[in-house]
Design a protein around this motif. Sequence first.
Motif, PDB file in Angstrom:
ATOM      1  N   ASN A  74      -0.664   8.935  -0.915  1.00 19.77           N
ATOM      2  CA  ASN A  74      -1.080   8.193   0.283  1.00 19.77           C
ATOM      3  C   ASN A  74      -2.052   7.059  -0.014  1.00 19.77           C
ATOM      4  O   ASN A  74      -2.500   6.380   0.924  1.00 19.77           O
ATOM      5  N   GLY A 124     -10.573  14.826  -0.704  1.00 17.97           N
ATOM      6  CA  GLY A 124     -10.470  15.846  -1.747  1.00 17.97           C
ATOM      7  C   GLY A 124      -9.688  15.379  -2.962  1.00 17.97           C
ATOM      8  O   GLY A 124     -10.212  15.426  -4.097  1.00 17.97           O
ATOM      9  N   THR A 143     -16.874   6.563   3.344  1.00 18.10           N
ATOM     10  CA  THR A 143     -15.728   6.150   4.152  1.00 18.10           C
ATOM     11  C   THR A 143     -16.133   5.076   5.155  1.00 18.10           C
ATOM     12  O   THR A 143     -17.319   4.876   5.434  1.00 18.10           O
ATOM     13  N   ALA A 147      -7.170   9.079   8.315  1.00 20.85           N
ATOM     14  CA  ALA A 147      -7.024  10.320   7.549  1.00 20.85           C
ATOM     15  C   ALA A 147      -7.915  10.322   6.315  1.00 20.85           C
ATOM     16  O   ALA A 147      -7.521  10.818   5.249  1.00 20.85           O
ATOM     17  N   THR A 148      -9.109   9.776   6.428  1.00 25.53           N
ATOM     18  CA  THR A 148     -10.001   9.716   5.266  1.00 25.53           C
ATOM     19  C   THR A 148     -10.470  11.104   4.827  1.00 25.53           C
ATOM     20  O   THR A 148     -10.661  11.344   3.632  1.00 25.53           O
ATOM     21  N   ASP A 149     -10.645  12.006   5.775  1.00 25.21           N
ATOM     22  CA  ASP A 149     -11.093  13.356   5.409  1.00 25.21           C
ATOM     23  C   ASP A 149     -10.052  14.062   4.554  1.00 25.21           C
ATOM     24  O   ASP A 149     -10.398  14.760   3.588  1.00 25.21           O
ATOM     25  N   ALA A 150      -8.775  13.909   4.905  1.00 26.06           N
ATOM     26  CA  ALA A 150      -7.705  14.548   4.131  1.00 26.06           C
ATOM     27  C   ALA A 150      -7.567  13.928   2.748  1.00 26.06           C
ATOM     28  O   ALA A 150      -7.205  14.608   1.784  1.00 26.06           O
ATOM     29  N   ALA A 151      -7.856  12.638   2.639  1.00 25.76           N
ATOM     30  CA  ALA A 151      -7.710  11.964   1.348  1.00 25.76           C
ATOM     31  C   ALA A 151      -8.913  12.145   0.444  1.00 25.76           C
ATOM     32  O   ALA A 151      -8.820  11.896  -0.767  1.00 25.76           O
TER      33      ALA A 151
END
Length: 422
Positions: free
Chosen positions: A99, A247, A261, A241-245
């Motif tokens: 992504n 990790g 972010t 979707a920064t939280d999902a990316a």
Amino acid sequence: MFQRFEWMIAWRYLRARRSEGGISVMTWISLLGIALAVFALIATLAVRSGFRYEFVDTIVGANPHLTVYSYGETLPDGRQTGTIADYAAMTERLAAVENVTHAAPVVVGQVMATANGRNAGLEVIGIRPEDLAAIPRIATPENAEGSLDAFEGGIALGWHAARDLGVGAGDTVRLISPDGVRTAFGTSPRIKAYPVTYVFQVGRYDIDKIRAYMPLAEAQSYFNRPEVADAIHVTIADPEATDAAAGPLMQAAGPDAYLWTWQQSAGGFLRALEMEDNIMFVILSILVLIATLNITSGLVMLVKNKGRDIGILRTMGLSEGTILRVFFLCGASIGVVGTAIGVVLGCLFAIYIDPIFSFVNYVAGGGVWDPSIRYISALPARLEVGDVVSAVALSLALSFAVTIFPARRAARMNPVEALRYE
């Protein structure tokens, strides 16, 4: 649910003239009030959605979605450099993460720019030409001068910064950095002249006011960052979707890295927008409620004027439920028609906001919109289906609710008392 004759009676009551015991004037006042209230609600929601969309779009379109930093090496005095030595390898690892659409190493520094006897403070970002061309708002800005193809031989400058300095594409700007050449007598400022090859306007005032770009190799030399980068700018497919990316990016960056972010950097603005959205919706909901209360006053007058008719209808065999439905149709029809008119007006306002605002600006003599205060260059509007649906649902719910009381009053009227003095 409603019989044909109930619609007929309700329609006759609504269009009856005052001399016939009707309330046509009150009907029009209620209709107009609801239409204007719904129009104001939809127009405000559209501007609110447009402002947030434009605000966020200028952030994610001209800034990285995530920025990867490193603690760097530890110096003998215990300080950490905060730079990335193996930035090329780290950039490749980050670009390979799922992504992630782009990753670019950068060097960042603050300078004072001077030209034509004018000065301005700038934030200079050293970046590779291909990475600069991958920034959406830089590659396709609102306004531009010069060409990105010539970026390697000079600097790119923000629109308002260029206007403050009185320069354009092809002119020369001197940059002064306090962290310059280190000598035996201390550090002397570094002063160097650069041609302005590209001037861009991303549409966000605080970016166009201070932002400048310089080729990465030149920035490393100018800011004394040889063979290192300050950070790596990362762009992902979904900016939300920064939280999902986070990790996977941390795993690719390594243990000494940390992330920042765009939501964190713009968190204060986003929270202010959310609070303003909620407050404006509540205020305009009260406005819609006040407009729908006109239906109640109109129906109370109608019930009083039609007391004789209600008594006759009841003696003819009509039930309380039928009378209630007749007067409910009277009030609900006003609400539905007024809401429909308001929706049309609100949607037209959102669609044609540019010529409308241009006319208002012309009548006011200009200067209605100040980008330095609003941060974006023009008043935006974005028509969202959810906003229209919420406005319609609120208006219809209130219109139906305020109609019930006078309709029940009419239904419970005693036909004997209504006809006692007839």
